[in-house]
Design an enzyme around this catalytic site. Structure first.
Site, PDB file in Angstrom:
ATOM      1  N   ARG A   1       0.853  -1.183   0.000  1.00  0.00           N
ATOM      2  CA  ARG A   1       0.000   0.000   0.000  1.00  0.00           C
ATOM      3  C   ARG A   1       0.897   1.246   0.000  1.00  0.00           C
ATOM      4  O   ARG A   1       1.986   1.234   0.589  1.00  0.00           O
ATOM      5  CB  ARG A   1      -0.914   0.045   1.230  1.00  0.00           C
ATOM      6  CG  ARG A   1      -2.058  -0.963   1.213  1.00  0.00           C
ATOM      7  CD  ARG A   1      -3.083  -0.646   0.127  1.00  0.00           C
ATOM      8  NE  ARG A   1      -4.214  -1.561   0.128  1.00  0.00           N
ATOM      9  CZ  ARG A   1      -4.365  -2.598  -0.711  1.00  0.00           C
ATOM     10  NH1 ARG A   1      -3.432  -2.865  -1.614  1.00  0.00           N
ATOM     11  NH2 ARG A   1      -5.445  -3.353  -0.659  1.00  0.00           N
TER      12      ARG A   1
ATOM     13  N   HIS B   1      -1.024   0.167  -9.546  1.00  0.00           N
ATOM     14  CA  HIS B   1      -1.693  -0.790  -8.627  1.00  0.00           C
ATOM     15  C   HIS B   1      -2.158  -2.020  -9.416  1.00  0.00           C
ATOM     16  O   HIS B   1      -3.337  -2.384  -9.405  1.00  0.00           O
ATOM     17  CB  HIS B   1      -2.876  -0.118  -7.890  1.00  0.00           C
ATOM     18  CG  HIS B   1      -3.271  -0.879  -6.656  1.00  0.00           C
ATOM     19  ND1 HIS B   1      -3.712  -0.265  -5.513  1.00  0.00           N
ATOM     20  CD2 HIS B   1      -3.274  -2.204  -6.384  1.00  0.00           C
ATOM     21  CE1 HIS B   1      -3.981  -1.182  -4.588  1.00  0.00           C
ATOM     22  NE2 HIS B   1      -3.719  -2.374  -5.109  1.00  0.00           N
TER      23      HIS B   1
HETATM   24  P1  NAP Z   1      -1.471 -11.662   5.349  1.00  0.00           P
HETATM   25  O1  NAP Z   1      -1.606 -13.079   4.898  1.00  0.00           O
HETATM   26  O2  NAP Z   1      -2.416 -11.148   6.379  1.00  0.00           O
HETATM   27  O3  NAP Z   1       0.044 -11.471   5.865  1.00  0.00           O
HETATM   28  C1  NAP Z   1       0.468 -10.293   6.437  1.00  0.00           C
HETATM   29  C2  NAP Z   1       1.897 -10.463   6.939  1.00  0.00           C
HETATM   30  O4  NAP Z   1       2.338  -9.192   7.465  1.00  0.00           O
HETATM   31  C3  NAP Z   1       1.987 -11.469   8.083  1.00  0.00           C
HETATM   32  O5  NAP Z   1       3.182 -12.218   7.989  1.00  0.00           O
HETATM   33  C4  NAP Z   1       2.016 -10.563   9.311  1.00  0.00           C
HETATM   34  O6  NAP Z   1       2.659 -11.115  10.446  1.00  0.00           O
HETATM   35  C5  NAP Z   1       2.811  -9.389   8.797  1.00  0.00           C
HETATM   36  N1  NAP Z   1       2.567  -8.208   9.634  1.00  0.00           N
HETATM   37  C6  NAP Z   1       1.409  -7.547   9.851  1.00  0.00           C
HETATM   38  N2  NAP Z   1       1.589  -6.550  10.728  1.00  0.00           N
HETATM   39  C7  NAP Z   1       2.896  -6.577  11.070  1.00  0.00           C
HETATM   40  C8  NAP Z   1       3.704  -5.816  11.960  1.00  0.00           C
HETATM   41  N3  NAP Z   1       3.183  -4.799  12.687  1.00  0.00           N
HETATM   42  N4  NAP Z   1       5.003  -6.132  12.085  1.00  0.00           N
HETATM   43  C9  NAP Z   1       5.533  -7.157  11.362  1.00  0.00           C
HETATM   44  N5  NAP Z   1       4.824  -7.927  10.512  1.00  0.00           N
HETATM   45  C10 NAP Z   1       3.517  -7.641  10.359  1.00  0.00           C
HETATM   46  O7  NAP Z   1      -1.567 -10.647   4.114  1.00  0.00           O
HETATM   47  P2  NAP Z   1      -1.336 -10.976   2.567  1.00  0.00           P
HETATM   48  O8  NAP Z   1      -2.475 -11.733   2.029  1.00  0.00           O
HETATM   49  O9  NAP Z   1       0.024 -11.546   2.394  1.00  0.00           O
HETATM   50  O10 NAP Z   1      -1.423  -9.505   1.919  1.00  0.00           O
HETATM   51  C11 NAP Z   1      -0.606  -8.427   2.348  1.00  0.00           C
HETATM   52  C12 NAP Z   1      -1.066  -7.123   1.732  1.00  0.00           C
HETATM   53  O11 NAP Z   1      -0.743  -7.063   0.347  1.00  0.00           O
HETATM   54  C13 NAP Z   1      -2.579  -6.884   1.728  1.00  0.00           C
HETATM   55  O12 NAP Z   1      -3.031  -6.428   2.985  1.00  0.00           O
HETATM   56  C14 NAP Z   1      -2.756  -5.837   0.646  1.00  0.00           C
HETATM   57  O13 NAP Z   1      -2.730  -4.541   1.193  1.00  0.00           O
HETATM   58  C15 NAP Z   1      -1.519  -6.031  -0.253  1.00  0.00           C
HETATM   59  N6  NAP Z   1      -1.912  -6.431  -1.622  1.00  0.00           N
HETATM   60  C16 NAP Z   1      -1.534  -5.622  -2.664  1.00  0.00           C
HETATM   61  C17 NAP Z   1      -1.890  -5.990  -3.968  1.00  0.00           C
HETATM   62  C18 NAP Z   1      -1.473  -5.162  -5.163  1.00  0.00           C
HETATM   63  O14 NAP Z   1      -1.933  -5.405  -6.285  1.00  0.00           O
HETATM   64  N7  NAP Z   1      -0.588  -4.212  -5.036  1.00  0.00           N
HETATM   65  C19 NAP Z   1      -2.608  -7.180  -4.199  1.00  0.00           C
HETATM   66  C20 NAP Z   1      -2.945  -7.971  -3.104  1.00  0.00           C
HETATM   67  C21 NAP Z   1      -2.604  -7.583  -1.813  1.00  0.00           C
HETATM   68  P3  NAP Z   1       2.060 -12.408  11.187  1.00  0.00           P
HETATM   69  O15 NAP Z   1       2.388 -13.564  10.261  1.00  0.00           O
HETATM   70  O16 NAP Z   1       2.794 -12.456  12.448  1.00  0.00           O
HETATM   71  O17 NAP Z   1       0.575 -12.169  11.318  1.00  0.00           O
END
Ligand code: NAP
Length: 310
Positions: free
Chosen positions: A225, A273
């Site tokens: 983001r 994006h």
């Molecule tokens: P996810 O499965 O919820 O994984 C999030 C990861 O971030 C987890 O490993 C989590 O740690 C870690 N995390 C969260 N808060 C943290 C903190 N304060 N300190 C350290 N680590 C932290 O999410 P995801 O499915 O991989 O997706 C991640 C993000 O990608 C989405 O929220 C979205 O905003 C973005 N995204 C972007 C696009 C694009 O086209 N650009 C497409 C899809 C998604 P834990 O394992 O300990 O919970």
């Protein structure tokens, strides 16, 4: 246990960004006994949302499940009209996960193979070969080891890169140097990739201090983001020569205004994006699974922890 719902349910599809024509035929085929609606003209049991039209969330009295059509849900969580106490599930779409890893690999390889430099040289018709590095010479740091980060980690390891990763809770992924210490992950990284959810804890995480810890000549890749990056501090890290290149897919605000300096910065590769888009073909089976779970009172998948923010 969830509240069980009637055998036949009303499902609202509400999105200003997703094309209903891609979704409705697949949803109707997969959920033949249910009603798929484009407006809340009957009491809604399940709302499928991604940037819902204004006023949608206010009209969901009695809804049992809000299913996001996106992986990131920070905008829905910030909307005061989001119904309280109703499960909000984010989408984990295997097609989108694969697309994101492809984007990570494309950018890491562009930097690693120095194509960003050769593209610039081509403009100047300059024939100059740079020193070659092996993948094993490089460490890619992943901020976030969730659905996206862990898939990207496996694919980077398969190419021979060293991989380090940062998560909130301790993790063990074979071959990955997992850590809950951001500074240690940034310090060992040549390329730092952001795949975090945007929360109050992760906002501005790509700041001067973290960017300054990436190894000299390295790159930053922000695919999560726009709110994760402090733009001015990135530009300073590029202009000083500390970082060689930045790959940015997400911005605050979007679309990125035409007068923003990032558009024309010679060390920035920018995409609108588009790192990973939801694909209805791979997403619908996941959505159907959650609706069937709701129907039979089984635990839902990928429910967002509202307190945690992801
Ligand atoms: P996810 O499965 O919820 O994984 C999030 C990861 O971030 C987890 O490993 C989590 O740690 C870690 N995390 C969260 N808060 C943290 C903190 N304060 N300190 C350290 N680590 C932290 O999410 P995801 O499915 O991989 O997706 C991640 C993000 O990608 C989405 O929220 C979205 O905003 C973005 N995204 C972007 C696009 C694009 O086209 N650009 C497409 C899809 C998604 P834990 O394992 O300990 O919970």
């Amino acid at each position: 246990m969830n509240a069980t719902i009637a055998a036949r349910v009303n499902i609202l599809f509400a999105s200003e960004t997703e094309n209903a024509e891609d979704w409705i035929p697949l949803l109707e085929r997969s959920l033949p006994r249910d009603r798929i609606l484009l407006r809340p003209e009957a009491p809604i049991d399940v709302a499928l949302v991604a940037t819902p039209p204004p006023g949608t969330l206010e009209n969901l009295r009695g809804v049992k499940l809000i299913q996001s059509l996106w992986m990131g849900v920070e905008k829905l969580l910030a909307d005061p009209a989001l119904p309280k106490g109703v499960p909000l599930a984010r989408l984990v779409d295997p097609g989108m996960v694969a697309a994101m890893s492809e984007t990570v690999l494309a950018h890491v390889l562009d930097w690693h193979r120095q194509h960003y430099a050769y593209r610039a040289q081509q403009h100047e018709r300059r024939w100059h070969r740079h020193r070659q590095y092996l993948a094993a010479d490089r460490t890619v740091g992943l901020l976030g080891l969730g659905e996206l980060g862990s898939d990207a980690a496996r694919k980077l390891l398969a190419l021979g890169f060293n991989v380090a990763g940062w998560s909130r809770r301790p993790k063990a992924i074979e071959g990955v140097k997992c850590s809950t210490d951001l500074r240690s992950v940034a310090s060992m990284s040549d390329a730092l990739v952001c795949l975090l959810p945007l929360t109050s804890q992760t906002k501005d995480v790509l700041n001067a201090s973290v960017l300054g810890k990436i190894k000299k000549g390295g790159c930053v890749i922000n695919l999560a983001r726009g709110g994760h990056l402090v733009d001015g501090e990135l530009i300073a890290a590029l202009d000083s020569g500390h970082l060689a290149h930045a790959y940015l897919d997400v911005f605050e605000p979007e679309p990125l205004p035409a007068d923003n300096a990032l558009w024309r910065h010679p060390k920035v590769t920018l995409t609108p994006h588009a790192a990973a888009l939801t694909d209805a073909r791979t997403a619908v089976p996941r959505i159907v699974e959650n609706i069937e779970r709701l129907r039979s009172g089984r635990p839902l998948l990928n429910v967002v922890d509202v307190e945690r923010g992801y």
